[in-house]
Design an enzyme around this catalytic site. Structure first.
Site, short mmCIF file in Angstrom:
data_model
loop_
_atom_site.label_atom_id
_atom_site.label_comp_id
_atom_site.label_asym_id
_atom_site.label_seq_id
_atom_site.Cartn_x
_atom_site.Cartn_y
_atom_site.Cartn_z
N ASP A 195 0.90 -1.15 0.00
CA ASP A 195 0.00 0.00 0.00
C ASP A 195 0.93 1.19 0.00
OD1 ASP A 195 -1.45 2.29 0.96
OD2 ASP A 195 -3.06 0.90 1.45
N HIS A 196 0.97 1.93 -1.11
CA HIS A 196 2.04 2.91 -1.22
C HIS A 196 1.92 4.04 -0.20
CE1 HIS A 196 -0.78 5.28 -3.67
NE2 HIS A 196 0.00 6.31 -3.44
N HIS A 258 -5.75 2.81 1.46
CA HIS A 258 -4.97 3.96 1.94
C HIS A 258 -5.58 4.60 3.19
CE1 HIS A 258 -3.17 3.24 -1.81
NE2 HIS A 258 -3.91 4.02 -2.56
C1 BG6 Z 1 -3.89 5.19 -5.99
C2 BG6 Z 1 -5.26 5.36 -6.56
O1 BG6 Z 1 -3.80 4.02 -5.24
O2 BG6 Z 1 -3.60 6.30 -5.16
C3 BG6 Z 1 -5.36 6.65 -7.35
O3 BG6 Z 1 -5.56 4.26 -7.40
C4 BG6 Z 1 -4.94 7.81 -6.49
O4 BG6 Z 1 -6.68 6.85 -7.85
C5 BG6 Z 1 -3.59 7.55 -5.83
O5 BG6 Z 1 -4.85 8.95 -7.33
C6 BG6 Z 1 -3.27 8.62 -4.82
O6 BG6 Z 1 -1.95 8.46 -4.40
P1 BG6 Z 1 -1.14 9.70 -3.86
O7 BG6 Z 1 0.16 9.11 -3.40
O8 BG6 Z 1 -1.00 10.68 -4.98
O9 BG6 Z 1 -1.95 10.26 -2.73
#
Ligand code: BG6
Length: 508
Positions: A195-196, A258
């Site tokens: 989960d990034h 997230h």
């Molecule tokens: C991704 C989603 O996991 O996270 C995207 O699929 C979203 O829709 C993105 O834009 C948001 O990531 P960050 O790091 O820009 O908040």
């Protein structure tokens, strides 16, 4: 061996062990934007061993040189500062490519041969880190084929690990199915569900902020906290991802993964150690303590929205339904707001409000802890009752930092109170450390540290919470979509969700 008994990973800060990283779906955006740049950044930090190689697997008909050239042409745009040619050369000569279809057993036979060759050349000792950056339809099949090709089995001194990208299922049933099929081939210790959000410094800092300091934890509970807000606002629309997004929607795309990671870190009890399972046990408990919404509560505790045409900072945005890949009559939500409760001794009665959406007024991700108002008898004749009670704001992005707001006497002969902030800004304090957000995650996977990866039960707990919402929303298609113009703060009902409780969203 029980799940607590496995060997501890090497200490963070040591050079990663020899290994070959195999990226399935290597021709996609993730590889060039995040994965290769983060390997480059890890090499710059001297955290990768000499005995290291990367093998990209994808359908495109390329050879090693062609793949390297493609990456070389693009990497400069995704790494901080000027590309260091020496460093790139170090990495580039360790990069290989294998064309093949993911559902063809032949691909895995050739993969096996190629991996043996690479292992001989780079002395990677049979350690393999597979990264599934493919469409989720292939997750189960690829893992099974790895096993059939003899590539998934571990032996003493030779590890095999699989990083799985999101989306992990599209509901509770499919997430369970995917867990079951991965676990029929691999042990939980080999599975790294990424989960990034957990790669973000400010998110990792929540644990440090809460548990490495003595002053916050005593007030981090229902006696002192009135409510918590989580905002994840994006200014972009769905861009080129309409096909995926229109089937997923904002709830699936952002909430069980997230946003629930953020809730679990804010809401968890102190773990007994930083052991991966000790931390994840506590996160999992919080997720399981989120009170599932009854069907009638879904109507009063959730708000969904879809953007119509509008503009953001002078840039015109077309309405969601006319984005490429999106059904022109789509009922898919691009905005979600929710009120959740956590049934635990710490949080009972403290609402967690969350809102997340695309094409909103500003890009910001932040968590606000709103403290209770003190008794104000002393200040009965002043303006203090109009001030916002103390707030602690954890800014995740694009601003990275923490601020605490409190009331202070406005200088002068009369007693007036003004709201002021104490601010900690990450980059001002530590200098900026440009990173893709994937470095720590890939490094940890190489070290065998699963702390920042989701365990099967966490994923399932997340889906269980959103399941009733998905069901009710599916049964009752939304009326009045689109219901917010791009470039605004979302549908008006999201404000009502708080105002009817006597509260308001923090204005960013
Ligand atoms: C991704 C989603 O996991 O996270 C995207 O699929 C979203 O829709 C993105 O834009 C948001 O990531 P960050 O790091 O820009 O908040």
């Amino acid at each position: 061996m029980t799940k607590h008994e496995h060997a501890l990973p090497p200490p963070s800060g040591s050079i990663a062990p020899p290994c070959t990283m195999v990226i399935f779906g290597a021709a996609g955006d993730l590889t060039k934007r995040k994965l290769i740049p983060s390997l480059y950044n890890l090499a710059r930090e001297k955290l990768l061993p000499d005995e290291f190689a990367v093998l990209g697997v994808a359908r495109a008909d390329l050879d090693h040189a062609g793949f390297r050239k493609q990456l070389a042409d693009e990497i400069a745009g995704f790494v901080p500062g000027k590309l260091d040619p020496k460093l790139w050369e170090w990495l580039e000569k360790r990069i290989y490519y294998l064309p093949g279809k993911f559902d063809d057993p032949e691909t895995f036979k050739r993969l096996s041969v190629e991996l043996e060759r690479i292992e001989g050349q780079h002395r990677t000792r049979g350690n393999l880190l597979f990264y599934l950056a493919t469409s989720p339809d292939y997750f189960a099949g690829v893992t099974k084929s790895l096993k059939d090709a003899g590539l998934a089995g571990e032996e003493p001194g030779r590890w095999r690990r699989v990083i799985v990208e999101k989306p992990f299922g599209r509901d509770l049933v499919t997430a369970k199915e995917l867990n079951a099929s991965l676990l029929s081939v691999l042990s939980e210790r080999q599975i790294y569900r990424i989960d990034h959000y957990l790669g973000k410094e400010t998110v990792q800092n929540i644990l440090v902020f809460r548990f490495a300091n003595g002053i916050f934890e005593p007030i981090w509970n229902r006696r002192y906290v009135d409510h918590v807000q989580i905002t994840v606002a994006e200014t972009l629309g769905v861009e080129k991802r309409g096909g995926y997004y229109d089937r997923a929607g904002c709830l699936r795309d952002m909430v069980p993964n997230h946003i629930f990671q953020l809730i679990s870190l804010v809401g968890m009890e102190p773990p007994i150690s930083f052991d991966a399972d000790a931390v994840r046990d506590e996160q999992s408990k919080v997720l399981r303590a989120i009170r599932p919404l009854a069907p009638e509560e879904v109507l009063s505790h959730t708000v969904r929205g879809q953007y119509g045409a509008g503009g953001i900072a002078g840039r015109a945005l077309t309405h969601y339904r006319s984005e490429p890949g999106v059904d022109p009559r789509s009922h898919t939500e691009t905005y979600v707001a929710m009120k959740l409760g956590i049934d635990s001794w710490r949080w009972n009665g403290v609402p967690f409000y969350l809102r997340v959406g695309k094409a909103l007024a500003t890009r910001t991700t932040e968590i606000t802890i709103n403290f209770r108002r003190p008794p104000l008898v002393l200040f009965r004749n002043t303006n203090v009752g109009e001030l916002t009670p103390n707030q602690l704001v954890i800014s995740v992005q694009p601003k990275e930092g923490i601020s605490l707001s409190f009331g202070a006497k406005v200088p002068g002969a009369t007693l007036k109170v003004g709201g002021v902030d104490m601010e900690f800004d990450y980059s001002r304090h530590f200098g900026s450390m440009p990173a893709t957000g994937y470095e720590r995650l890939m490094y940890d996977a190489m070290l065998g540290d699963q702390t920042l990866f989701q365990r099967a039960d966490m994923v399932e707990a997340g889906w269980s919470v959103v399941a009733p919402v998905l069901d009710v929303w599916q049964a009752l298609p939304p009326r009045g979509f689109p219901n917010y113009p791009a470039g605004t703060w979302g549908p008006a009902d999201a404000d009502t969700l708080l105002t009817r409780d006597g509260r308001a969203w923090r204005s960013s």
